[in-house]
Motif scaffolding. Structure first.
Motif, PDB file in Angstrom:
ATOM      1  N   ARG A 160       0.812  -1.213   0.000  1.00 58.79           N
ATOM      2  CA  ARG A 160       0.000   0.000   0.000  1.00 58.79           C
ATOM      3  C   ARG A 160       0.847   1.265   0.000  1.00 58.79           C
ATOM      4  O   ARG A 160       2.015   1.241   0.363  1.00 58.79           O
ATOM      5  CB  ARG A 160      -0.939  -0.006   1.205  1.00 58.79           C
ATOM      6  CG  ARG A 160      -1.930  -1.163   1.141  1.00 58.79           C
ATOM      7  CD  ARG A 160      -2.910  -1.148   2.286  1.00 58.79           C
ATOM      8  NE  ARG A 160      -3.928  -2.179   2.121  1.00 58.79           N
ATOM      9  CZ  ARG A 160      -5.050  -2.037   1.437  1.00 58.79           C
ATOM     10  NH1 ARG A 160      -5.335  -0.888   0.867  1.00 58.79           N
ATOM     11  NH2 ARG A 160      -5.908  -3.026   1.337  1.00 58.79           N
ATOM     12  N   GLY A 161       0.223   2.360  -0.363  1.00 55.16           N
ATOM     13  CA  GLY A 161       0.893   3.660  -0.428  1.00 55.16           C
ATOM     14  C   GLY A 161       1.202   4.257   0.931  1.00 55.16           C
ATOM     15  O   GLY A 161       1.960   5.213   1.033  1.00 55.16           O
ATOM     16  N   GLY A 162       0.664   3.720   1.989  1.00 53.99           N
ATOM     17  CA  GLY A 162       0.896   4.195   3.348  1.00 53.99           C
ATOM     18  C   GLY A 162       0.622   3.087   4.333  1.00 53.99           C
ATOM     19  O   GLY A 162       0.117   2.017   3.972  1.00 53.99           O
ATOM     20  N   PRO A 163       0.940   3.318   5.612  1.00 58.66           N
ATOM     21  CA  PRO A 163       0.784   2.284   6.642  1.00 58.66           C
ATOM     22  C   PRO A 163      -0.649   2.158   7.153  1.00 58.66           C
ATOM     23  O   PRO A 163      -0.998   2.709   8.185  1.00 58.66           O
ATOM     24  CB  PRO A 163       1.734   2.745   7.741  1.00 58.66           C
ATOM     25  CG  PRO A 163       1.752   4.230   7.609  1.00 58.66           C
ATOM     26  CD  PRO A 163       1.605   4.502   6.139  1.00 58.66           C
ATOM     27  N   GLY A 164      -1.486   1.466   6.421  1.00 61.01           N
ATOM     28  CA  GLY A 164      -2.862   1.249   6.836  1.00 61.01           C
ATOM     29  C   GLY A 164      -3.715   0.804   5.669  1.00 61.01           C
ATOM     30  O   GLY A 164      -3.389   1.076   4.509  1.00 61.01           O
ATOM     31  N   THR A 165      -4.823   0.151   5.970  1.00 60.05           N
ATOM     32  CA  THR A 165      -5.685  -0.370   4.908  1.00 60.05           C
ATOM     33  C   THR A 165      -6.452   0.719   4.169  1.00 60.05           C
ATOM     34  O   THR A 165      -7.007   0.461   3.108  1.00 60.05           O
ATOM     35  CB  THR A 165      -6.678  -1.406   5.475  1.00 60.05           C
ATOM     36  OG1 THR A 165      -7.438  -0.788   6.516  1.00 60.05           O
ATOM     37  CG2 THR A 165      -5.948  -2.631   6.000  1.00 60.05           C
ATOM     38  N   GLY A 166      -6.442   1.925   4.696  1.00 55.23           N
ATOM     39  CA  GLY A 166      -7.098   3.036   4.012  1.00 55.23           C
ATOM     40  C   GLY A 166      -6.295   3.608   2.860  1.00 55.23           C
ATOM     41  O   GLY A 166      -6.794   4.434   2.094  1.00 55.23           O
ATOM     42  N   HIS A 167      -5.058   3.183   2.720  1.00 52.77           N
ATOM     43  CA  HIS A 167      -4.194   3.672   1.632  1.00 52.77           C
ATOM     44  C   HIS A 167      -4.362   2.808   0.387  1.00 52.77           C
ATOM     45  O   HIS A 167      -4.647   1.611   0.465  1.00 52.77           O
ATOM     46  CB  HIS A 167      -2.732   3.677   2.079  1.00 52.77           C
ATOM     47  CG  HIS A 167      -2.472   4.637   3.198  1.00 52.77           C
ATOM     48  ND1 HIS A 167      -2.181   5.965   2.992  1.00 52.77           N
ATOM     49  CD2 HIS A 167      -2.474   4.464   4.541  1.00 52.77           C
ATOM     50  CE1 HIS A 167      -2.005   6.567   4.152  1.00 52.77           C
ATOM     51  NE2 HIS A 167      -2.185   5.668   5.115  1.00 52.77           N
ATOM     52  N   GLU A 168      -4.155   3.425  -0.763  1.00 57.11           N
ATOM     53  CA  GLU A 168      -4.308   2.720  -2.039  1.00 57.11           C
ATOM     54  C   GLU A 168      -3.306   1.572  -2.178  1.00 57.11           C
ATOM     55  O   GLU A 168      -2.211   1.609  -1.621  1.00 57.11           O
ATOM     56  CB  GLU A 168      -4.117   3.695  -3.206  1.00 57.11           C
ATOM     57  CG  GLU A 168      -2.670   4.184  -3.330  1.00 57.11           C
ATOM     58  CD  GLU A 168      -2.470   5.199  -4.429  1.00 57.11           C
ATOM     59  OE1 GLU A 168      -2.254   4.784  -5.573  1.00 57.11           O
ATOM     60  OE2 GLU A 168      -2.525   6.400  -4.103  1.00 57.11           O
ATOM     61  N   VAL A 169      -3.712   0.551  -2.912  1.00 57.77           N
ATOM     62  CA  VAL A 169      -2.833  -0.570  -3.233  1.00 57.77           C
ATOM     63  C   VAL A 169      -1.964  -0.142  -4.413  1.00 57.77           C
ATOM     64  O   VAL A 169      -2.492   0.213  -5.465  1.00 57.77           O
ATOM     65  CB  VAL A 169      -3.641  -1.845  -3.577  1.00 57.77           C
ATOM     66  CG1 VAL A 169      -2.719  -2.961  -4.036  1.00 57.77           C
ATOM     67  CG2 VAL A 169      -4.491  -2.274  -2.383  1.00 57.77           C
ATOM     68  N   VAL A 170      -0.644  -0.156  -4.219  1.00 51.46           N
ATOM     69  CA  VAL A 170       0.279   0.266  -5.276  1.00 51.46           C
ATOM     70  C   VAL A 170       0.915  -0.922  -5.986  1.00 51.46           C
ATOM     71  O   VAL A 170       1.493  -0.774  -7.059  1.00 51.46           O
ATOM     72  CB  VAL A 170       1.373   1.212  -4.729  1.00 51.46           C
ATOM     73  CG1 VAL A 170       0.751   2.511  -4.217  1.00 51.46           C
ATOM     74  CG2 VAL A 170       2.207   0.556  -3.646  1.00 51.46           C
ATOM     75  N   LEU A 171       0.770  -2.100  -5.375  1.00 53.69           N
ATOM     76  CA  LEU A 171       1.424  -3.296  -5.918  1.00 53.69           C
ATOM     77  C   LEU A 171       0.857  -4.508  -5.191  1.00 53.69           C
ATOM     78  O   LEU A 171       0.465  -4.406  -4.032  1.00 53.69           O
ATOM     79  CB  LEU A 171       2.930  -3.150  -5.669  1.00 53.69           C
ATOM     80  CG  LEU A 171       3.918  -4.254  -5.796  1.00 53.69           C
ATOM     81  CD1 LEU A 171       4.053  -4.751  -7.222  1.00 53.69           C
ATOM     82  CD2 LEU A 171       5.280  -3.738  -5.344  1.00 53.69           C
ATOM     83  N   ARG A 172       0.799  -5.647  -5.882  1.00 54.75           N
ATOM     84  CA  ARG A 172       0.421  -6.906  -5.231  1.00 54.75           C
ATOM     85  C   ARG A 172       1.616  -7.827  -5.303  1.00 54.75           C
ATOM     86  O   ARG A 172       2.249  -7.942  -6.344  1.00 54.75           O
ATOM     87  CB  ARG A 172      -0.790  -7.539  -5.903  1.00 54.75           C
ATOM     88  CG  ARG A 172      -2.004  -6.679  -5.668  1.00 54.75           C
ATOM     89  CD  ARG A 172      -3.363  -7.288  -5.611  1.00 54.75           C
ATOM     90  NE  ARG A 172      -3.582  -8.677  -5.434  1.00 54.75           N
ATOM     91  CZ  ARG A 172      -4.093  -9.210  -4.319  1.00 54.75           C
ATOM     92  NH1 ARG A 172      -4.350  -8.461  -3.281  1.00 54.75           N
ATOM     93  NH2 ARG A 172      -4.350 -10.488  -4.251  1.00 54.75           N
TER      94      ARG A 172
END
Length: 144
Positions: free
Chosen positions: A94-106
């Motif tokens: 994710r783009g930040g530390p938390g599930t509220g941040h966008e997924v940038v990579l799997r």
């Protein structure tokens, strides 16, 4: 007999969990059957791949990976630093530390990362491709 096997596994798991973790520093490192350059390769570990050190002999470490695969790696192929490997399939970076941040990579199971820093229960990681983001630590092995 089953009790003895379970206890042996628990002791091994506990000792490896508290063991020193080293990271593959080059493009890859050969994990071999015995501490010898001529020994068969059991695992070709990629860059930033974490390995738990169980013992040391000559210029080799006896190591285990997150799956419990054991072998010997040249000390010159690994070093300190922080690294981790994904332990589950389809982990979100994710783009930040938390599930509220966008997924940038799997990331798939077995993908290794350099760990840049910890932010609570999250690790900021960078892949060898240069892409970076945050992964929930419970989905990684090698980082505390």
């Amino acid at each position: 007999m089953r009790y003895v096997l379970v206890m042996g596994f628990l002791i091994l798991s506990t000792s490896l969990a508290s063991a020193q973790v080293v990271c593959v520093t080059g493009q890859s490192a050969a994990v071999r059957m015995s501490p010898s350059e001529g020994s068969s390769v059991v695992l070709e570990a990629p860059t930033h791949y974490p390995l738990a050190v169980a013992a040391e002999r000559d210029r080799f470490y006896e190591v285990a990976d997150y799956r419990g695969r054991r072998g010997w790696v040249r000390q010159g192929d690994v070093g300190g630093g922080r690294c981790a490997v994904v332990t589950r399939a389809g982990v979100n970076v994710r783009g930040g530390p938390g599930t509220g941040h966008e997924v940038v990579l799997r990331a798939q199971e077995g993908v290794a990362f350099q760990v840049l820093r910890s932010v609570g229960d999250w690790a900021e990681v960078r892949h060898e491709s240069g892409r970076s983001g945050f992964v929930y630590k419970a989905l990684l092995w090698g980082v505390e």
